[in-house]
Design a protein around this motif. Structure first.
Motif, PDB file in Angstrom:
ATOM      1  N   ASN A 193       0.878  -1.168   0.000  1.00 21.75           N
ATOM      2  CA  ASN A 193       0.000   0.000   0.000  1.00 21.75           C
ATOM      3  C   ASN A 193       0.912   1.213   0.000  1.00 21.75           C
ATOM      4  O   ASN A 193       1.218   1.782   1.053  1.00 21.75           O
ATOM      5  CB  ASN A 193      -0.923  -0.005   1.215  1.00 21.75           C
ATOM      6  N   LEU A 194       1.384   1.570  -1.196  1.00 21.71           N
ATOM      7  CA  LEU A 194       2.427   2.585  -1.318  1.00 21.71           C
ATOM      8  C   LEU A 194       2.029   3.890  -0.636  1.00 21.71           C
ATOM      9  O   LEU A 194       0.911   4.383  -0.800  1.00 21.71           O
ATOM     10  CB  LEU A 194       2.741   2.838  -2.797  1.00 21.71           C
ATOM     11  N   GLY A 195       2.978   4.404   0.142  1.00 22.83           N
ATOM     12  CA  GLY A 195       2.747   5.663   0.832  1.00 22.83           C
ATOM     13  C   GLY A 195       2.148   5.527   2.212  1.00 22.83           C
ATOM     14  O   GLY A 195       1.881   6.528   2.873  1.00 22.83           O
ATOM     15  N   VAL A 196       1.941   4.290   2.665  1.00 20.38           N
ATOM     16  CA  VAL A 196       1.301   4.052   3.968  1.00 20.38           C
ATOM     17  C   VAL A 196       2.246   3.243   4.862  1.00 20.38           C
ATOM     18  O   VAL A 196       2.845   2.260   4.417  1.00 20.38           O
ATOM     19  CB  VAL A 196      -0.027   3.293   3.790  1.00 20.38           C
ATOM     20  N   THR A 197       2.376   3.663   6.112  1.00 17.91           N
ATOM     21  CA  THR A 197       3.207   2.891   7.038  1.00 17.91           C
ATOM     22  C   THR A 197       2.474   1.620   7.458  1.00 17.91           C
ATOM     23  O   THR A 197       1.260   1.621   7.667  1.00 17.91           O
ATOM     24  CB  THR A 197       3.572   3.730   8.279  1.00 17.91           C
ATOM     25  N   ASP A 198       3.228   0.514   7.547  1.00 18.90           N
ATOM     26  CA  ASP A 198       2.637  -0.803   7.793  1.00 18.90           C
ATOM     27  C   ASP A 198       3.652  -1.632   8.581  1.00 18.90           C
ATOM     28  O   ASP A 198       4.794  -1.819   8.138  1.00 18.90           O
ATOM     29  CB  ASP A 198       2.315  -1.459   6.442  1.00 18.90           C
ATOM     30  N   ASP A 199       3.247  -2.120   9.750  1.00 21.03           N
ATOM     31  CA  ASP A 199       4.165  -2.891  10.589  1.00 21.03           C
ATOM     32  C   ASP A 199       4.667  -4.144   9.886  1.00 21.03           C
ATOM     33  O   ASP A 199       5.822  -4.556  10.073  1.00 21.03           O
ATOM     34  CB  ASP A 199       3.484  -3.279  11.902  1.00 21.03           C
ATOM     35  N   LYS A 200       3.809  -4.776   9.080  1.00 23.53           N
ATOM     36  CA  LYS A 200       4.220  -5.984   8.365  1.00 23.53           C
ATOM     37  C   LYS A 200       5.312  -5.659   7.345  1.00 23.53           C
ATOM     38  O   LYS A 200       6.284  -6.409   7.199  1.00 23.53           O
ATOM     39  CB  LYS A 200       3.007  -6.612   7.659  1.00 23.53           C
ATOM     40  N   ILE A 201       5.177  -4.534   6.670  1.00 23.13           N
ATOM     41  CA  ILE A 201       6.204  -4.111   5.715  1.00 23.13           C
ATOM     42  C   ILE A 201       7.500  -3.790   6.455  1.00 23.13           C
ATOM     43  O   ILE A 201       8.600  -4.051   5.958  1.00 23.13           O
ATOM     44  CB  ILE A 201       5.718  -2.892   4.904  1.00 23.13           C
ATOM     45  N   GLY A 202       7.366  -3.251   7.660  1.00 22.40           N
ATOM     46  CA  GLY A 202       8.549  -3.001   8.485  1.00 22.40           C
ATOM     47  C   GLY A 202       9.311  -4.280   8.783  1.00 22.40           C
ATOM     48  O   GLY A 202      10.544  -4.296   8.813  1.00 22.40           O
ATOM     49  N   GLU A 203       8.576  -5.381   8.990  1.00 20.16           N
ATOM     50  CA  GLU A 203       9.221  -6.673   9.240  1.00 20.16           C
ATOM     51  C   GLU A 203      10.055  -7.116   8.035  1.00 20.16           C
ATOM     52  O   GLU A 203      11.160  -7.636   8.196  1.00 20.16           O
ATOM     53  CB  GLU A 203       8.162  -7.727   9.555  1.00 20.16           C
ATOM     54  N   TYR A 204       9.521  -6.914   6.828  1.00 18.69           N
ATOM     55  CA  TYR A 204      10.269  -7.286   5.629  1.00 18.69           C
ATOM     56  C   TYR A 204      11.499  -6.393   5.443  1.00 18.69           C
ATOM     57  O   TYR A 204      12.544  -6.851   4.978  1.00 18.69           O
ATOM     58  CB  TYR A 204       9.371  -7.227   4.397  1.00 18.69           C
ATOM     59  N   ALA A 205      11.368  -5.111   5.801  1.00 15.05           N
ATOM     60  CA  ALA A 205      12.505  -4.186   5.701  1.00 15.05           C
ATOM     61  C   ALA A 205      13.656  -4.658   6.577  1.00 15.05           C
ATOM     62  O   ALA A 205      14.823  -4.669   6.155  1.00 15.05           O
ATOM     63  CB  ALA A 205      12.070  -2.772   6.091  1.00 15.05           C
ATOM     64  N   ILE A 206      13.328  -5.071   7.810  1.00 14.07           N
ATOM     65  CA  ILE A 206      14.372  -5.527   8.724  1.00 14.07           C
ATOM     66  C   ILE A 206      14.902  -6.895   8.319  1.00 14.07           C
ATOM     67  O   ILE A 206      16.094  -7.188   8.446  1.00 14.07           O
ATOM     68  CB  ILE A 206      13.840  -5.538  10.179  1.00 14.07           C
ATOM     69  N   LYS A 207      14.025  -7.752   7.802  1.00 16.22           N
ATOM     70  CA  LYS A 207      14.479  -9.058   7.308  1.00 16.22           C
ATOM     71  C   LYS A 207      15.533  -8.873   6.213  1.00 16.22           C
ATOM     72  O   LYS A 207      16.565  -9.553   6.201  1.00 16.22           O
ATOM     73  CB  LYS A 207      13.289  -9.842   6.761  1.00 16.22           C
ATOM     74  N   SER A 208      15.276  -7.938   5.310  1.00 18.07           N
ATOM     75  CA  SER A 208      16.223  -7.644   4.239  1.00 18.07           C
ATOM     76  C   SER A 208      17.527  -7.082   4.802  1.00 18.07           C
ATOM     77  O   SER A 208      18.623  -7.513   4.421  1.00 18.07           O
ATOM     78  CB  SER A 208      15.596  -6.634   3.268  1.00 18.07           C
ATOM     79  N   PHE A 209      17.417  -6.135   5.722  1.00 17.86           N
ATOM     80  CA  PHE A 209      18.599  -5.486   6.292  1.00 17.86           C
ATOM     81  C   PHE A 209      19.463  -6.471   7.076  1.00 17.86           C
ATOM     82  O   PHE A 209      20.691  -6.497   6.933  1.00 17.86           O
ATOM     83  CB  PHE A 209      18.148  -4.322   7.184  1.00 17.86           C
ATOM     84  N   VAL A 210      18.850  -7.284   7.897  1.00 16.50           N
ATOM     85  CA  VAL A 210      19.606  -8.256   8.713  1.00 16.50           C
ATOM     86  C   VAL A 210      20.308  -9.270   7.817  1.00 16.50           C
ATOM     87  O   VAL A 210      21.477  -9.608   8.039  1.00 16.50           O
ATOM     88  CB  VAL A 210      18.659  -8.946   9.719  1.00 16.50           C
ATOM     89  N   ALA A 211      19.620  -9.759   6.790  1.00 15.60           N
ATOM     90  CA  ALA A 211      20.227 -10.739   5.879  1.00 15.60           C
ATOM     91  C   ALA A 211      21.372 -10.115   5.088  1.00 15.60           C
ATOM     92  O   ALA A 211      22.422 -10.744   4.876  1.00 15.60           O
ATOM     93  CB  ALA A 211      19.177 -11.292   4.925  1.00 15.60           C
ATOM     94  N   ALA A 212      21.202  -8.867   4.644  1.00 11.50           N
ATOM     95  CA  ALA A 212      22.262  -8.187   3.899  1.00 11.50           C
ATOM     96  C   ALA A 212      23.473  -7.928   4.791  1.00 11.50           C
ATOM     97  O   ALA A 212      24.626  -8.049   4.356  1.00 11.50           O
ATOM     98  CB  ALA A 212      21.734  -6.882   3.316  1.00 11.50           C
ATOM     99  N   THR A 213      23.226  -7.581   6.046  1.00  8.28           N
ATOM    100  CA  THR A 213      24.322  -7.362   6.993  1.00  8.28           C
ATOM    101  C   THR A 213      25.081  -8.659   7.244  1.00  8.28           C
ATOM    102  O   THR A 213      26.317  -8.667   7.337  1.00  8.28           O
ATOM    103  CB  THR A 213      23.783  -6.797   8.314  1.00  8.28           C
ATOM    104  N   LYS A 214      24.357  -9.756   7.369  1.00 15.89           N
ATOM    105  CA  LYS A 214      24.998 -11.066   7.562  1.00 15.89           C
ATOM    106  C   LYS A 214      25.884 -11.398   6.357  1.00 15.89           C
ATOM    107  O   LYS A 214      27.026 -11.867   6.519  1.00 15.89           O
ATOM    108  CB  LYS A 214      23.929 -12.139   7.747  1.00 15.89           C
TER     109      LYS A 214
END
Length: 349
Positions: free
Chosen positions: A89-110
């Motif tokens: 839902n472009l332009g809207v904050t969403d906790d579920k989307i936040g989970e995917y953002a961190i999943k991507s960041f943690v995996a990239a950092t690893k």
């Protein structure tokens, strides 16, 4: 041994999928010359990015992979970090989307820690929807400080303008309490070492801004300059570091004094970032200095107000990729030189 340019692997965390991150990432790599400089690996999902690509009318050609040992040099690799569909839902904050953002960041950092990718470039996250029981960090920098060796410091970069911070994401009314001689010494040492190894500046000159208006006017409107900053800077200078200040912040940038120094250190977030963003014309980069790995990001946020409107400026993200590559090369050259034994002439018998 130095890598060939296109063999430099740039890991990219996708950020908040409801923001402009995907748009600036995809548009950055539309230019085929980018793939002559590096090979990107985006930690996300190829199906989602293909959908977004169409909505942004992007010409980027994506190559999906399911394992990181399948990376193809010269392609825009998308590592399928998850398989399921994601409701956007472009332009809207969403906790579920936040989970995917961190999943991507943690995996990239690893992958960065393990040397699978050489550098990390992070697309913007939303600091509100990333919080969870497993991720309780204010943002990227604090997590990287935990995961990567060193002393993380936010350094904003645009060409020869470099602005670092003594304190970053803390309330303004707590800044003075955080300013200690030990903090000042550590941050200046971090900036100095960064300028030497990451920017190839042999004897860097560093300016430090005062906390109070007019540097406290001799204690009339604040004492931190006289009791903390000046004594600390004097000790550091006497040990050989070319550090100067404290300077009154209001006139420092307007009078172009910053051009005399290789870096400027502000005492708090807005004191440094407001003039930096004014002067960098949308091409600024956030570099996390002081770590044993390289991470950059654009100097903007998720920009929910324009997400999905196909009008995001991708120059800051592109500059972040350029800077990560430049620092990677500079640091490798520095390590080669510093580890190479000095040649000495054999004594004549």
């Amino acid at each position: 041994m130095m890598k060939k340019a296109e063999n430099i692997i740039v890991g990219i965390s996708i950020g908040d999928l409801n923001g402009i991150g995907s748009e600036v990432v995809l548009k950055t790599f539309e230019d085929p010359r980018m793939l002559e400089l590096c090979t990107p690996v985006i930690f996300a999902n190829a199906r989602i990015l293909s959908f977004l690509k169409k909505s942004f009318e992007s010409t980027s050609s994506l190559h999906g992979i399911d394992k990181l040992d399948q990376i193809v040099i010269g392609k825009i690799n998308v590592f399928n970090l998850w398989k399921e569909g994601v409701d956007l839902n472009l332009g809207v904050t969403d906790d579920k989307i936040g989970e995917y953002a961190i999943k991507s960041f943690v995996a990239a950092t690893k992958a960065l820690k393990e040397g699978i990718v050489d550098v990390l470039v992070t697309a913007p996250i939303n600091k509100y929807n990333i919080q969870s029981e497993t991720f309780k960090f204010p943002g990227h920098t604090d997590y990287l400080d935990q995961e990567l060796e060193g002393n993380a410091l936010m350094l904003m970069v645009q060409d020869n303008l470099r602005v670092g911070l003594l304190t970053d994401h803390i309330p303004l009314n707590e800044v003075a309490a955080h300013l200690t001689e030990e903090l000042i010494r550590k941050k200046i040492e971090t900036v100095k070492q960064c300028l030497i190894q990451d920017f190839s500046i042999n004897k860097p000159k560093i300016a430090v801004l005062g906390l109070n208006p007019h540097c406290g006017d001799g204690g009339v409107i604040g004492k931190e300059e006289d009791t903390i900053l000046k004594p600390a800077l004097k000790k550091i200078f006497e040990k050989g570091t070319l550090v100067f200040g404290p300077f009154a912040a209001d006139g420092f940038f307007g009078s172009n004094q910053y051009e005399k120094y290789d870096a400027v250190i502000a005492t708090y977030h807005d004191q440094g970032l407001i003039p930096f963003k004014t002067l960098s014309f949308g091409k600024g980069v956030n570099y996390t200095a002081g770590l044993n790995k390289i991470r950059t990001s654009p100097d903007h946020g998720t920009a929910f107000d324009i997400a999905g409107k196909n009008c995001a400026d991708y120059n800051s993200f592109k500059e972040a990729v350029y800077l990560a590559i430049d620092i990677y090369n500079s640091r490798n050259q520095y390590l080669e030189i510093s580890q190479k034994p000095l040649k000495t002439k054999e004594k004549q018998l």
